[in-house]
Design a protein around this motif. Structure first.
Motif, PDB file in Angstrom:
ATOM      1  N   ARG A  93       3.705  45.591  69.593  1.00 53.66           N
ATOM      2  CA  ARG A  93       5.177  45.626  69.597  1.00 53.66           C
ATOM      3  C   ARG A  93       5.726  45.687  71.022  1.00 53.66           C
ATOM      4  O   ARG A  93       6.719  45.031  71.341  1.00 53.66           O
ATOM      5  CB  ARG A  93       5.676  46.807  68.777  1.00 53.66           C
ATOM      6  N   ILE A  94       5.090  46.469  71.865  1.00 54.68           N
ATOM      7  CA  ILE A  94       5.528  46.566  73.261  1.00 54.68           C
ATOM      8  C   ILE A  94       5.370  45.213  73.954  1.00 54.68           C
ATOM      9  O   ILE A  94       6.278  44.753  74.656  1.00 54.68           O
ATOM     10  CB  ILE A  94       4.763  47.678  74.011  1.00 54.68           C
ATOM     11  N   LEU A  95       4.234  44.561  73.732  1.00 59.06           N
ATOM     12  CA  LEU A  95       4.007  43.243  74.333  1.00 59.06           C
ATOM     13  C   LEU A  95       5.023  42.232  73.817  1.00 59.06           C
ATOM     14  O   LEU A  95       5.573  41.438  74.592  1.00 59.06           O
ATOM     15  CB  LEU A  95       2.580  42.761  74.058  1.00 59.06           C
ATOM     16  N   ARG A  96       5.311  42.261  72.518  1.00 59.19           N
ATOM     17  CA  ARG A  96       6.305  41.339  71.956  1.00 59.19           C
ATOM     18  C   ARG A  96       7.695  41.601  72.527  1.00 59.19           C
ATOM     19  O   ARG A  96       8.452  40.669  72.782  1.00 59.19           O
ATOM     20  CB  ARG A  96       6.309  41.406  70.433  1.00 59.19           C
ATOM     21  N   LEU A  97       8.034  42.860  72.768  1.00 58.93           N
ATOM     22  CA  LEU A  97       9.315  43.190  73.389  1.00 58.93           C
ATOM     23  C   LEU A  97       9.380  42.639  74.808  1.00 58.93           C
ATOM     24  O   LEU A  97      10.386  42.038  75.204  1.00 58.93           O
ATOM     25  CB  LEU A  97       9.537  44.707  73.399  1.00 58.93           C
ATOM     26  N   VAL A  98       8.307  42.788  75.553  1.00 54.60           N
ATOM     27  CA  VAL A  98       8.260  42.235  76.915  1.00 54.60           C
ATOM     28  C   VAL A  98       8.390  40.717  76.875  1.00 54.60           C
ATOM     29  O   VAL A  98       9.132  40.120  77.664  1.00 54.60           O
ATOM     30  CB  VAL A  98       6.961  42.663  77.638  1.00 54.60           C
ATOM     31  N   ILE A  99       7.700  40.088  75.948  1.00 58.76           N
ATOM     32  CA  ILE A  99       7.776  38.626  75.802  1.00 58.76           C
ATOM     33  C   ILE A  99       9.209  38.205  75.492  1.00 58.76           C
ATOM     34  O   ILE A  99       9.722  37.245  76.077  1.00 58.76           O
ATOM     35  CB  ILE A  99       6.788  38.132  74.719  1.00 58.76           C
ATOM     36  N   LEU A 100       9.861  38.914  74.573  1.00 57.55           N
ATOM     37  CA  LEU A 100      11.255  38.593  74.238  1.00 57.55           C
ATOM     38  C   LEU A 100      12.163  38.718  75.458  1.00 57.55           C
ATOM     39  O   LEU A 100      12.998  37.838  75.710  1.00 57.55           O
ATOM     40  CB  LEU A 100      11.764  39.492  73.118  1.00 57.55           C
ATOM     41  N   LEU A 101      12.010  39.784  76.214  1.00 58.01           N
ATOM     42  CA  LEU A 101      12.845  39.986  77.398  1.00 58.01           C
ATOM     43  C   LEU A 101      12.618  38.890  78.437  1.00 58.01           C
ATOM     44  O   LEU A 101      13.573  38.367  79.024  1.00 58.01           O
ATOM     45  CB  LEU A 101      12.594  41.368  78.000  1.00 58.01           C
ATOM     46  N   VAL A 102      11.363  38.514  78.626  1.00 59.58           N
ATOM     47  CA  VAL A 102      11.047  37.437  79.574  1.00 59.58           C
ATOM     48  C   VAL A 102      11.631  36.112  79.084  1.00 59.58           C
ATOM     49  O   VAL A 102      12.206  35.354  79.868  1.00 59.58           O
ATOM     50  CB  VAL A 102       9.517  37.335  79.796  1.00 59.58           C
TER      51      VAL A 102
END
Length: 164
Positions: A85-94
């Motif tokens: 979930r943290i990685l997906r959040l970072v991906i979304l922000l990028v």
């Protein structure tokens, strides 16, 4: 809200289908004319090229929605749920930052090309280059609409995010 999203996705798809149909008719007419009469439409190649550019950018948001862009999920799949979930959040922000940057760059480039005209149609090239900011703006909207599902489920459940 869900009906509005469904209408947005349907409209985006309908525009793509209509654009592809128009492009196919023009190219088909040009090929038939070339072989049957020995003449071709001077502007057909230009229309086909610019239609393809617009179709690519307008369709990129739908491709994103369906998980059709290239993705490498090995690292994500190896992580525990919280890490995913943290990685997906970072991906979304990028992705939001990149898409926003590309809208800004696209508008700047479009404005720089406002004096140039296409060869056959004499259309201001800014309308051709407008495909880039329009496409990335659509990608921002599509990403915003699927972001909650993506955060929860990732790409393996992209059919759920596609709204049928």
């Amino acid at each position: 809200m869900r009906q509005l999203e469904r209408a947005f996705v349907t409209l985006n798809g309908a525009v793509l289908v209509l654009g592809l149909a128009v492009m196919c008719v023009i190219v088909g007419w040009n090929v038939a004319g070339r072989y049957l009469t020995g003449n071709s439409l001077t502007w057909a190649d230009e229309v086909a090229r610019y239609s393809m550019i617009w179709l690519t950018f307008l369709g990129s948001g739908l491709a994103l929605r369906h998980g059709a862009h290239a993705a490498i999920t090995n690292a994500q799949d190896a992580m525990p749920d919280r890490g995913q979930r943290i990685l997906r959040l970072v991906i979304l922000l990028v992705l939001f930052a990149f898409f926003g940057f590309m809208v800004w760059v696209g508008i700047d480039y479009m404005n720089r090309m406002s004096i140039q005209r296409s060869a056959a149609l004499q259309v201001p090239m800014k309308w051709i280059y407008a495909a880039m900011p329009a496409g990335f703006a659509l990608m921002i909207i599509h990403l915003a609409l699927i972001a909650p599902q993506y955060l929860r489920a990732g790409l393996q459940h992209s059919d759920e995010a596609a709204l049928g």
